[in-house]
Design a protein around this motif. Structure first.
Motif, PDB file in Angstrom:
ATOM      1  N   ARG A  34       5.795 -47.143 -18.545  1.00 54.21           N
ATOM      2  CA  ARG A  34       7.185 -47.465 -18.206  1.00 54.21           C
ATOM      3  C   ARG A  34       8.081 -47.258 -19.424  1.00 54.21           C
ATOM      4  O   ARG A  34       7.594 -47.228 -20.568  1.00 54.21           O
ATOM      5  N   ALA A  74      16.572 -51.874 -16.037  1.00 53.88           N
ATOM      6  CA  ALA A  74      15.355 -52.039 -15.245  1.00 53.88           C
ATOM      7  C   ALA A  74      14.209 -51.266 -15.879  1.00 53.88           C
ATOM      8  O   ALA A  74      14.426 -50.292 -16.608  1.00 53.88           O
ATOM      9  N   GLU A  79       9.144 -47.140 -14.072  1.00 51.04           N
ATOM     10  CA  GLU A  79       7.687 -47.028 -14.118  1.00 51.04           C
ATOM     11  C   GLU A  79       7.241 -45.685 -13.564  1.00 51.04           C
ATOM     12  O   GLU A  79       7.681 -45.260 -12.497  1.00 51.04           O
ATOM     13  N   HIS A 136       9.654 -45.157 -10.478  1.00 49.23           N
ATOM     14  CA  HIS A 136       9.967 -46.318  -9.654  1.00 49.23           C
ATOM     15  C   HIS A 136      10.723 -47.312 -10.527  1.00 49.23           C
ATOM     16  O   HIS A 136      10.363 -47.546 -11.681  1.00 49.23           O
ATOM     17  N   SER A 137      11.768 -47.926  -9.940  1.00 46.58           N
ATOM     18  CA  SER A 137      12.608 -48.864 -10.689  1.00 46.58           C
ATOM     19  C   SER A 137      12.216 -50.305 -10.354  1.00 46.58           C
ATOM     20  O   SER A 137      11.988 -50.652  -9.204  1.00 46.58           O
ATOM     21  N   ASP A 138      12.130 -51.144 -11.398  1.00 51.89           N
ATOM     22  CA  ASP A 138      11.806 -52.557 -11.238  1.00 51.89           C
ATOM     23  C   ASP A 138      12.779 -53.353 -12.092  1.00 51.89           C
ATOM     24  O   ASP A 138      12.700 -53.346 -13.321  1.00 51.89           O
ATOM     25  N   ARG A 192      13.240 -56.665 -12.139  1.00 51.09           N
ATOM     26  CA  ARG A 192      12.921 -58.089 -12.257  1.00 51.09           C
ATOM     27  C   ARG A 192      13.074 -58.628 -13.676  1.00 51.09           C
ATOM     28  O   ARG A 192      13.304 -59.826 -13.867  1.00 51.09           O
TER      29      ARG A 192
END
Length: 294
Positions: free
Chosen positions: A204, A217, A220, A227-229, A231
Motif C-alpha cells: 500500500r 486513504a 492498496e 483499492h482505496s481504504d 479507515r
C-alpha cells in the motif's frame, strides 16, 4: 559452609576461571541461589543458565543472577530456526542477552539452517550433531576448525546475497517512489495511478503530515488493481519505529529511508516501510512492503 563443588576444585588443583557452573531448571525461585552464585563468582568461576526460554528459566532469574552465559533451550531453538513467530522471540532473547553482557550458546545444532540461525542470533558458541555426537574422550581443540570455516563462509555468502537483494530493493523503491511523487505532483488523479506490476511485494501507499497524522486513504495494490481504504485517515503513526526513524534520518537530506522488519498489528503481516519527505518537507509519502520475500 564451603560449597562442595569449590572444595572439589581446590583438591583437584583446577583453576576456577576455567569452570562454568550451570544452573539447570528449578521448580520455582530459590532465595538462596543468588548468594550461592555470588560465592562461585568470588572464586573466579562463571555462571550459565541452562534451557533458557523454557520452564522456570524466566527473565527474573536473569535479572537476579546476571549470568555470564545463557544456553538457549534446544526445543525452542530448533523450532525458531524453522521460522515463524518463535524465530522473532528467540532473536529478541538473544538481543536481550547481548545487552546484558551474556554470551549465547545454541544447543541442538543439527543442520546448516540451524547453524545459520544461531549465527543470526549472535551465538558465541554452538553445539550439536552437525559437528559430532558426544564422545567419552575430548575432541582436539582444532577438530572442527575446517568444517566450521566452510559453514561460516557459506553463511557469509548468504548474508552478502541478502545485502545485494536489499540494494536491488532500494533501487526499485527509489524508482517507485519517484513515480508516485510525479503522480502526486500532477494532481493525483485515480485513473493515472502508476501500475506497479513489476513489484509484487508492494502492499500500500499513503501520505502523512510531518507530525505523523495520516492525510490520505490507503491505496492498496492487490490482485493487479488499486483499492482505496479510508479507515485510517486521521490516525497518528508517529509512535511507530519507522516514523521516528524517518524524522531522524530522512528530514535533512530528503532521502528515502527503509525501516527494519516489523509485524503489522492490523494485518499480522511482516512488513517494511519506506518513506520520503515530499512537498518541501510538509508531507511524507510512505510505502508498505510485504517482507515475506526478503
Amino acid at each position: 559452609q564451603a560449597l562442595p563443588s569449590l572444595k572439589q576444585l581446590q583438591r583437584s588443583g583446577i583453576d576456577p576461571a576455567r569452570i562454568v557452573f550451570e544452573i539447570t531448571e528449578l521448580g520455582g525461585a530459590s532465595a538462596r541461589l543468588p548468594g550461592v552464585v555470588e560465592r562461585y563468582r568470588e572464586a573466579g568461576a562463571r555462571i550459565a543458565i541452562d534451557d533458557f526460554g523454557a520452564g522456570y528459566s524466566q527473565l527474573d532469574r536473569v535479572l537476579a543472577l546476571q549470568p555470564d552465559i545463557l544456553k538457549l533451550d534446544m526445543r525452542l531453538f530448533q523450532q525458531a530456526a524453522r521460522g515463524g513467530p518463535s524465530s522473532e522471540v528467540v532473536k529478541a532473547l538473544a538481543q536481550m542477552a547481548e545487552k546484558t553482557g551474556c554470551w549465547i550458546i545454541a544447543e541442538g545444532v543439527e543442520t546448516e539452517a540451524e547453524l545459520d540461525f544461531a549465527l543470526e542470533c549472535g551465538a558465541r558458541y554452538v553445539q550439536g550433531y552437525l559437528f559430532a555426537k558426544p564422545e567419552e574422550a575430548f575432541f582436539s581443540s582444532h577438530a572442527f576448525v575446517k568444517r566450521f570455516a566452510q559453514l561460516r563462509d557459506h553463511y557469509v555468502q548468504q548474508k552478502l546475497a541478502e545485502r545485494a537483494r536489499l540494494m536491488t530493493l532500494r533501487q526499485q523503491l527509489g524508482e517507485l517512489m519517484n513515480s508516485f511523487k510525479a503522480w502526486i505532483e500532477d494532481g493525483a488523479q485515480p485513473d493515472q495511478l502508476p501500475q506497479p506490476h513489476a513489484t509484487p511485494w508492494l502492499l500500500r501507499i499513503f501520505q502523512c503530515d510531518r507530525h505523523g497524522t495520516q492525510l490520505t486513504a490507503n491505496l492498496e495494490w492487490r490482485e493487479h488493481a488499486w483499492h482505496s481504504d479510508a479507515r485510517y485517515v486521521g490516525h497518528n503513526w508517529s509512535w511507530r519505529p519507522y516514523f521516528y526513524q524517518l524524522l531522524a534520518e530522512g528530514w535533512e537530506e530528503r532521502r528515502l529511508i527503509l525501516s527494519s522488519t516489523y509485524r503489522d498489528a492490523t494485518t499480522n503481516q511482516y512488513c517494511l516501510t519506506a518513506g520520503q519527505f515530499i512537498d518541501n518537507g510538509k508531507r511524507l509519502l510512505l510505502i508498505d512492503i510485504d517482507a515475506a520475500g526478503f
